[in-house]
Design a protein around this motif. Structure first.
Motif, PDB file in Angstrom:
ATOM      1  N   THR A   7      -1.630  11.883  -9.592  1.00 41.39           N
ATOM      2  CA  THR A   7      -0.684  11.626  -8.503  1.00 41.39           C
ATOM      3  C   THR A   7       0.117  12.872  -8.137  1.00 41.39           C
ATOM      4  O   THR A   7       0.628  12.963  -7.015  1.00 41.39           O
ATOM      5  N   GLY A   8       0.198  13.832  -9.035  1.00 46.02           N
ATOM      6  CA  GLY A   8       0.880  15.083  -8.728  1.00 46.02           C
ATOM      7  C   GLY A   8       0.131  15.933  -7.716  1.00 46.02           C
ATOM      8  O   GLY A   8       0.733  16.702  -6.975  1.00 46.02           O
ATOM      9  N   ARG A   9      -1.177  15.776  -7.678  1.00 42.83           N
ATOM     10  CA  ARG A   9      -2.004  16.534  -6.716  1.00 42.83           C
ATOM     11  C   ARG A   9      -2.190  15.778  -5.407  1.00 42.83           C
ATOM     12  O   ARG A   9      -2.512  16.376  -4.381  1.00 42.83           O
ATOM     13  N   CYS A  10      -2.039  14.459  -5.450  1.00 44.64           N
ATOM     14  CA  CYS A  10      -2.305  13.610  -4.286  1.00 44.64           C
ATOM     15  C   CYS A  10      -1.382  13.984  -3.122  1.00 44.64           C
ATOM     16  O   CYS A  10      -0.178  14.149  -3.297  1.00 44.64           O
ATOM     17  N   VAL A  11      -1.971  14.110  -1.928  1.00 43.33           N
ATOM     18  CA  VAL A  11      -1.195  14.430  -0.726  1.00 43.33           C
ATOM     19  C   VAL A  11      -1.041  13.218   0.196  1.00 43.33           C
ATOM     20  O   VAL A  11      -0.495  13.330   1.283  1.00 43.33           O
ATOM     21  N   GLY A  12      -1.538  12.065  -0.236  1.00 42.79           N
ATOM     22  CA  GLY A  12      -1.366  10.845   0.535  1.00 42.79           C
ATOM     23  C   GLY A  12      -2.222  10.749   1.779  1.00 42.79           C
ATOM     24  O   GLY A  12      -1.865  10.037   2.719  1.00 42.79           O
ATOM     25  N   ALA A  13      -3.358  11.424   1.800  1.00 41.75           N
ATOM     26  CA  ALA A  13      -4.230  11.396   2.979  1.00 41.75           C
ATOM     27  C   ALA A  13      -4.873  10.025   3.197  1.00 41.75           C
ATOM     28  O   ALA A  13      -5.231   9.670   4.309  1.00 41.75           O
ATOM     29  N   GLY A  14      -5.051   9.255   2.123  1.00 37.26           N
ATOM     30  CA  GLY A  14      -5.575   7.900   2.247  1.00 37.26           C
ATOM     31  C   GLY A  14      -7.081   7.783   2.358  1.00 37.26           C
ATOM     32  O   GLY A  14      -7.593   6.702   2.628  1.00 37.26           O
ATOM     33  N   GLN A  15      -7.803   8.877   2.163  1.00 42.50           N
ATOM     34  CA  GLN A  15      -9.262   8.815   2.273  1.00 42.50           C
ATOM     35  C   GLN A  15      -9.871   7.877   1.229  1.00 42.50           C
ATOM     36  O   GLN A  15     -10.854   7.205   1.495  1.00 42.50           O
ATOM     37  N   CYS A  16      -9.259   7.811   0.062  1.00 41.06           N
ATOM     38  CA  CYS A  16      -9.756   6.921  -0.990  1.00 41.06           C
ATOM     39  C   CYS A  16      -9.629   5.461  -0.559  1.00 41.06           C
ATOM     40  O   CYS A  16     -10.562   4.672  -0.739  1.00 41.06           O
ATOM     41  N   VAL A  17      -8.498   5.118   0.026  1.00 37.60           N
ATOM     42  CA  VAL A  17      -8.270   3.747   0.478  1.00 37.60           C
ATOM     43  C   VAL A  17      -9.256   3.387   1.584  1.00 37.60           C
ATOM     44  O   VAL A  17      -9.808   2.279   1.607  1.00 37.60           O
ATOM     45  N   LEU A  18      -9.493   4.315   2.489  1.00 43.03           N
ATOM     46  CA  LEU A  18     -10.457   4.070   3.560  1.00 43.03           C
ATOM     47  C   LEU A  18     -11.871   3.924   3.011  1.00 43.03           C
ATOM     48  O   LEU A  18     -12.674   3.170   3.555  1.00 43.03           O
ATOM     49  N   THR A  19     -12.169   4.630   1.926  1.00 40.90           N
ATOM     50  CA  THR A  19     -13.495   4.543   1.317  1.00 40.90           C
ATOM     51  C   THR A  19     -13.708   3.199   0.649  1.00 40.90           C
ATOM     52  O   THR A  19     -14.744   2.584   0.819  1.00 40.90           O
ATOM     53  N   GLU A  20     -12.705   2.735  -0.108  1.00 42.94           N
ATOM     54  CA  GLU A  20     -12.849   1.448  -0.797  1.00 42.94           C
ATOM     55  C   GLU A  20     -11.490   0.830  -1.132  1.00 42.94           C
ATOM     56  O   GLU A  20     -10.900   1.122  -2.177  1.00 42.94           O
ATOM     57  N   PRO A  21     -10.994  -0.052  -0.263  1.00 43.41           N
ATOM     58  CA  PRO A  21      -9.699  -0.689  -0.492  1.00 43.41           C
ATOM     59  C   PRO A  21      -9.670  -1.623  -1.707  1.00 43.41           C
ATOM     60  O   PRO A  21      -8.592  -1.975  -2.175  1.00 43.41           O
ATOM     61  N   ALA A  22     -10.811  -1.990  -2.237  1.00 43.66           N
ATOM     62  CA  ALA A  22     -10.836  -2.813  -3.456  1.00 43.66           C
ATOM     63  C   ALA A  22     -10.511  -1.981  -4.696  1.00 43.66           C
ATOM     64  O   ALA A  22     -10.122  -2.525  -5.729  1.00 43.66           O
ATOM     65  N   PHE A  24      -8.622   1.267  -4.387  1.00 34.95           N
ATOM     66  CA  PHE A  24      -7.479   2.156  -4.190  1.00 34.95           C
ATOM     67  C   PHE A  24      -6.467   1.577  -3.204  1.00 34.95           C
ATOM     68  O   PHE A  24      -6.824   0.869  -2.272  1.00 34.95           O
ATOM     69  N   ASP A  25      -5.214   1.951  -3.420  1.00 36.15           N
ATOM     70  CA  ASP A  25      -4.131   1.638  -2.496  1.00 36.15           C
ATOM     71  C   ASP A  25      -3.199   2.854  -2.488  1.00 36.15           C
ATOM     72  O   ASP A  25      -3.457   3.827  -3.197  1.00 36.15           O
ATOM     73  N   GLN A  26      -2.161   2.778  -1.681  1.00 35.32           N
ATOM     74  CA  GLN A  26      -1.189   3.860  -1.629  1.00 35.32           C
ATOM     75  C   GLN A  26       0.196   3.321  -1.945  1.00 35.32           C
ATOM     76  O   GLN A  26       0.543   2.202  -1.543  1.00 35.32           O
ATOM     77  N   SER A  27       0.987   4.130  -2.642  1.00 35.38           N
ATOM     78  CA  SER A  27       2.345   3.762  -3.018  1.00 35.38           C
ATOM     79  C   SER A  27       3.204   3.568  -1.772  1.00 35.38           C
ATOM     80  O   SER A  27       3.141   4.363  -0.837  1.00 35.38           O
ATOM     81  N   GLU A  28       4.012   2.523  -1.789  1.00 37.89           N
ATOM     82  CA  GLU A  28       4.948   2.280  -0.687  1.00 37.89           C
ATOM     83  C   GLU A  28       6.001   3.385  -0.628  1.00 37.89           C
ATOM     84  O   GLU A  28       6.525   3.681   0.429  1.00 37.89           O
ATOM     85  N   ASP A  29       6.313   3.987  -1.777  1.00 37.12           N
ATOM     86  CA  ASP A  29       7.384   4.985  -1.851  1.00 37.12           C
ATOM     87  C   ASP A  29       7.000   6.323  -1.241  1.00 37.12           C
ATOM     88  O   ASP A  29       7.724   6.868  -0.415  1.00 37.12           O
ATOM     89  N   ASP A  30       5.852   6.867  -1.669  1.00 36.69           N
ATOM     90  CA  ASP A  30       5.507   8.225  -1.238  1.00 36.69           C
ATOM     91  C   ASP A  30       4.080   8.382  -0.721  1.00 36.69           C
ATOM     92  O   ASP A  30       3.656   9.481  -0.395  1.00 36.69           O
TER      93      ASP A  30
END
Length: 67
Positions: A7-22, A24-30
């Motif tokens: 999570t320290g490297r993650c930039v929040g681009a969301g490509q993982c979530v778009l690839t498979e929402p089952a 991955f998700d994204q934190s509401e905070d950051d």
């Protein structure tokens, strides 16, 4: 196989979530990655590999499970 997220490297681009929402998700905070299923099976394994490949920050990795 186990999904490892840095999570320290993650930039929040969301490509993982778009690839498979089952998997991955994204934190509401950051907006950083939240792994919903660390040990995918079946066709989700291939989706996890794809998410690792498309992550722009290289914040995802896969490691073998010890048996």
């Amino acid at each position: 196989m186990r999904i490892v997220a840095d999570t320290g490297r993650c930039v929040g681009a969301g490509q993982c979530v778009l690839t498979e929402p089952a998997l991955f998700d994204q934190s509401e905070d950051d907006g950083t990655i939240v792994v919903l299923n660390e040990t995918p099976h079946g066709e989700l394994v291939e989706k996890a590999r794809e998410a690792v490949h498309v992550c722009p920050a290289q914040a995802l990795a896969l490691e073998a499970l010890e048996e």
